[in-house]
Design a protein around this motif. Structure first.
Motif, short mmCIF file in Angstrom:
data_model
loop_
_atom_site.label_atom_id
_atom_site.label_comp_id
_atom_site.label_asym_id
_atom_site.label_seq_id
_atom_site.Cartn_x
_atom_site.Cartn_y
_atom_site.Cartn_z
N ALA A 99 1.10 -1.29 0.40
CA ALA A 99 -0.04 -0.14 -0.39
C ALA A 99 1.10 1.56 -0.03
O ALA A 99 1.68 1.42 0.69
N LEU A 100 0.85 2.48 -0.18
CA LEU A 100 0.97 3.28 -0.25
C LEU A 100 0.08 4.82 0.07
O LEU A 100 -1.52 4.67 -0.78
N VAL A 101 0.54 4.81 1.17
CA VAL A 101 -0.57 5.99 1.58
C VAL A 101 0.95 7.52 1.62
O VAL A 101 1.98 7.57 2.26
N LEU A 102 0.12 8.77 0.45
CA LEU A 102 0.92 9.72 -0.43
C LEU A 102 0.51 11.22 0.20
O LEU A 102 -1.20 11.01 0.15
N ALA A 103 1.40 11.76 0.74
CA ALA A 103 0.42 13.56 1.03
C ALA A 103 1.02 13.86 1.00
O ALA A 103 2.32 14.38 -0.39
N VAL A 104 -0.07 14.98 0.07
CA VAL A 104 -0.04 16.28 -0.93
C VAL A 104 0.38 17.51 -0.45
O VAL A 104 -0.38 17.83 0.53
N ARG A 105 1.09 17.84 -0.75
CA ARG A 105 1.41 19.38 -0.07
C ARG A 105 1.96 20.55 -0.50
O ARG A 105 2.44 20.48 -1.49
N ALA A 106 0.83 21.36 -0.25
CA ALA A 106 1.10 22.46 -1.17
C ALA A 106 2.09 23.89 -0.51
O ALA A 106 1.38 23.83 0.40
N ALA A 107 2.69 25.11 -1.36
CA ALA A 107 3.02 26.49 -0.76
C ALA A 107 2.68 27.71 -2.08
O ALA A 107 2.63 26.57 -3.32
N ASP A 165 2.31 28.73 3.30
CA ASP A 165 2.49 27.44 2.39
C ASP A 165 1.60 27.29 3.81
O ASP A 165 0.78 26.70 4.50
N ASP A 166 -0.10 25.65 2.82
CA ASP A 166 -1.20 24.95 2.95
C ASP A 166 -0.89 23.82 4.00
O ASP A 166 -1.52 23.51 4.23
N GLY A 167 0.13 23.43 3.92
CA GLY A 167 0.85 22.19 4.12
C GLY A 167 0.28 20.94 3.47
O GLY A 167 -0.24 21.32 2.24
N VAL A 168 -0.65 19.55 4.58
CA VAL A 168 -0.90 18.49 3.86
C VAL A 168 -2.32 19.23 3.42
O VAL A 168 -3.33 19.96 4.00
N VAL A 169 -3.01 19.35 2.25
CA VAL A 169 -3.90 19.27 1.70
C VAL A 169 -4.38 18.33 0.99
O VAL A 169 -5.25 18.28 -0.19
N GLY A 170 -3.51 17.35 0.47
CA GLY A 170 -5.17 15.63 -0.22
C GLY A 170 -3.86 14.75 0.28
O GLY A 170 -2.98 14.88 0.81
N ALA A 171 -4.42 13.80 -0.67
CA ALA A 171 -3.58 12.14 0.52
C ALA A 171 -4.39 11.31 -1.15
O ALA A 171 -5.49 11.68 -1.52
N VAL A 172 -3.21 10.65 -1.73
CA VAL A 172 -2.97 9.44 -2.17
C VAL A 172 -3.36 8.37 -1.63
O VAL A 172 -2.08 7.74 -0.77
N PHE A 173 -4.37 7.59 -1.75
CA PHE A 173 -3.76 6.18 -1.16
C PHE A 173 -4.12 4.95 -2.44
O PHE A 173 -5.11 4.68 -3.11
N ALA A 174 -2.66 4.33 -2.58
CA ALA A 174 -2.79 3.54 -3.50
C ALA A 174 -1.92 2.09 -3.31
O ALA A 174 -1.59 2.11 -2.24
N ARG A 175 -1.92 1.29 -4.59
CA ARG A 175 -1.70 -0.67 -3.87
C ARG A 175 -1.26 -0.57 -5.15
O ARG A 175 -0.97 -0.76 -6.21
N ARG A 229 1.12 -3.20 -11.99
CA ARG A 229 -0.54 -2.27 -12.12
C ARG A 229 -0.15 -1.10 -10.83
O ARG A 229 -0.30 -1.35 -9.32
N LEU A 230 -0.83 -0.01 -10.99
CA LEU A 230 -1.06 1.07 -9.93
C LEU A 230 -2.15 0.96 -9.51
O LEU A 230 -2.49 1.40 -11.06
N LEU A 231 -2.90 0.28 -8.63
CA LEU A 231 -4.10 1.26 -8.63
C LEU A 231 -4.49 2.59 -7.20
O LEU A 231 -4.06 2.41 -6.57
N ILE A 232 -4.75 3.17 -7.87
CA ILE A 232 -5.23 4.02 -7.09
C ILE A 232 -6.46 4.27 -6.75
O ILE A 232 -7.58 4.41 -7.69
N GLU A 233 -7.26 3.59 -4.90
CA GLU A 233 -8.38 3.33 -4.53
C GLU A 233 -8.85 4.74 -4.03
O GLU A 233 -9.61 5.05 -3.88
#
Length: 642
Positions: A504-512, A517-527, A532-536
């Motif tokens: 599993a992948l739990v990716l944090a999306v950080r933006a500025a 700095d907006d900090g963590v504004v999103g996340a991707v949960f993938a496997r 293949r890469l499945l974006i859950e």
């Protein structure tokens, strides 16, 4: 006992057999009931039946709760039913028999776990520890037995974590210390030692609380210090009921707040009246310089309330004003009054006019980009409260009155702003809304939207989420509706479990950008699934939508998958509360619909074969990595490199 008007309405619904049909309207009705009325309501609502409510309203949010305890807790289910109904939630309960809580919770095959609870309440009554002691005893004996109980509870929490559904929370509580035990010690020194031992026991219980890991501890001391009696010796002796109905009602209220917080249903903005709410006086009659803020005993009560408001704001609660006054005197009073702990800069929105306060709240919500039902409105005018109840469905309305010394008690009674954990992003929320105002001014000066975006200097960093980011990602998962591809809600405990899964992948999306700095504004949960890469799921905060951040992240993931030699990237979209607009998100980036994959929940599977890759938007600088190790970095995407 005569019934209140609200109780009579509730009884009429019950007698007509329409309680289940009327369930969505019950929060407004229950908000008018006092504690005795809620007890009455709970006993009626238990009879309505969860199945009938769901048959009439299939979309009603459900909370599954298993109740277990050391003694009889029969009164807890009706109280929980009423408290959850107040918040628009439907209880599906399981109540274990009294006294067998250790066996119930230690056995993975027990009915507690078969219930598949969201919350498991292990109710500790005031005789916890004492029923295992034999006279004569001393504080040292109490300390030993208390530690044995704490270790047992820790073991039960571990069993619960292993066998309850993912994301379920094990709930304990602190244990009141009864006078009939302390005063069996005649030595004052020994009595004081016992008090210290007991407080250490409760402190150790509280230290077990970690909602992200699936354990929460309700502190009952604020209830007992406010005058709630913990036990009734007669009920304890003759009915094995060692908690009073009042204590169980208070426990149920706190448990309902916990359930709401774990669902991500915390309110975001506190909208305040001014006259009679934040200061003593009528601005239109007294003028900005004469409304009193602190120089009398009564005005001091208002000052104490404002300090409470300031404390809430420091933890990310947005503050706004909605007042029937002229705007210029309001601005002068907020900016210049010498007694204020709050200034004009502490309020992210101020509506001061003579229109409807319901309209004012809708304007505030629109200005802030939040839903109107994310607002808590506090006003000392019963008329204005009713206007807002009718005109802003879902908003919480706090019934202040003419006694300012009780304003804080009323505001905090229902835990509207409770969250599992306060994050750095929460603490900086007001500053980010001010940065948003700066962006909007910058946009107004730009000749077109693309020029505006290019001038922002957006930098997006996407990579494996750190443990310190778990609470924020859970918050996004629980509270994001508009850009939530599948509507899936994950708690901190579930995200931690995903992080331990090697596939599993739990990716944090950080933006500025140039404004902050907006900090963590999103996340991707993938496997990873073979080649293949499945974006859950993918979630992005609504406050940054429209800047191209979501497109940049998806494009970066496609490039990373291609660089890693994968054959395809697949993604899911499932219809949820407000995500219909995202149905086209994946197709807009070159994904094709996989035929015959729509499931019972309406989910659509999309596939990208990585033959023609989209570009990262030119105004975004993207740094993306799929692993923590720089040596294994599979993508580093910038506009110039794609």
């Amino acid at each position: 006992m005569s019934l209140s008007e609200a109780q009579q309405e509730l009884r009429a619904l019950h007698e007509a057999g329409t309680l289940a049909d009327s369930y969505p309207e019950l929060p407004a009705l229950l908000a008018r009931l006092d504690d005795a009325g809620l007890d009455y309501a709970g006993r009626l609502l238990v009879r309505a039946g969860a199945a009938d409510v769901l048959a009439a309203h299939p979309g009603t949010p459900v909370v599954r709760i298993a109740v277990s305890g050391r003694s009889t807790t029969a009164g807890l289910v009706p109280a929980l039913t009423a408290q959850l109904a107040r918040h628009g939630l439907l209880l599906i309960p399981y109540a274990a028999g009294s006294g067998g809580y250790v066996q119930d919770l230690a056995d993975p095959a027990s009915d507690v776990y078969a219930h598949r609870p969201d919350l498991t309440l292990c109710v500790l009554d005031p005789l916890t520890v004492w029923d295992r002691l034999r006279a004569p005893w001393q504080p040292y004996d109490v300390a030993l037995e208390a530690e044995r109980q704490r270790l047992l509870l820790a073991e039960l929490a571990a069993v619960h974590a292993a066998h309850a559904p993912a994301g379920a929370t094990f709930v304990l509580n602190t244990v009141p210390l009864l006078r009939r035990f302390t005063h069996q010690l005649t030595g004052l020194a020994q009595r004081a030692e016992l008090g210290a031992v007991w407080r250490e026991f409760n402190a150790d219980l509280l230290r077990m609380s970690d909602p992200a890991a699936g354990v929460a501890v309700l502190d009952l001391e604020p209830l007992t210090t406010a005058g709630t009696r913990a036990d009734d010796p007669r009920l304890g002796a003759y009915a094995e009921a060692h908690c009073t109905a009042e204590l169980l009602a208070g426990y149920a209220r706190e448990a309902a707040h916990l359930a709401r917080a774990l669902r991500g249903d915390a309110k975001k903005c506190l909208v305040l009246d001014l006259d009679g709410t934040l200061w003593d006086g009528i601005l239109a009659e007294d003028g900005p310089e004469r409304v009193r803020a602190a120089d009398s005993l009564r005005a001091g009560a208002f000052a104490s309330f404002r300090r409470t408001v300031e404390q809430l704001a420091s933890q990310g609660v947005l503050l706004a004003v909605c007042s029937k006054n002229d705007s210029e005197p309001v601005a002068r009073a907020l900016a210049a009054h010498p007694d204020w702990p709050l200034g004009a800069g502490d309020f992210v929105s101020v509506v001061a006019d003579w229109g409807s306060k319901a309209d004012g709240i809708h304007k505030i919500a629109a200005d802030l980009g939040i839903a109107p039902d994310a607002v808590v409105f506090a006003d000392d005018s019963a008329f204005e409260r009713e206007v807002v109840r009718a005109g802003v469905p879902g908003a919480a309305v706090v019934p202040l009155d003419a006694e300012p010394a009780r304003h804080t008690e009323h505001l905090l009674a229902d835990g509207w702003f409770d969250v599992p954990s306060v994050t750095d992003e929460d603490r900086g929320r007001a500053a980010r809304y001010r940065e948003r105002e700066q962006r909007e001014r910058h946009q107004a000066r730009a000749k077109d939207y693309q020029t505006f975006l290019r001038g922002l200097g957006i930098v997006v960093d996407t990579g494996p989420a750190g443990t310190h980011e778990t609470a924020r990602i859970a918050q996004l998962s629980l509270r994001t509706n508009r850009f939530n591809l599948t509507g899936t809600r994950l708690t901190g405990a579930q995200i931690q479990q995903l992080g331990a899964d090697p596939d599993a992948l739990v990716l944090a999306v950080r933006a500025a950008d140039r404004f902050g700095d907006d900090g963590v504004v999103g996340a991707v949960f993938a496997r990873r699934d073979g080649d293949r890469l499945l974006i859950e799921n993918m979630v992005v905060s609504c406050r940054v939508l429209g800047r191209g951040i979501e497109s940049a992240v998806l494009a970066g993931l496609l490039h990373a998958a291609c660089d890693a030699g994968l054959s395809a990237v697949e993604a899911l979209w499932r219809p949820a509360a407000a995500n219909e607009a995202q149905r086209a998100f994946c197709p807009a980036h070159g994904f094709e619909t996989v035929s015959g994959t729509r499931d019972d929940g309406g989910a659509i599977r999309y596939r990208h074969t990585l033959d023609r890759l989209p570009s990262v938007p030119a105004h975004v600088r993207l740094r993306l990595r799929l692993t923590d190790s720089p040596a294994q970095e599979v993508a580093s995407c910038t506009p110039s490199s794609i």
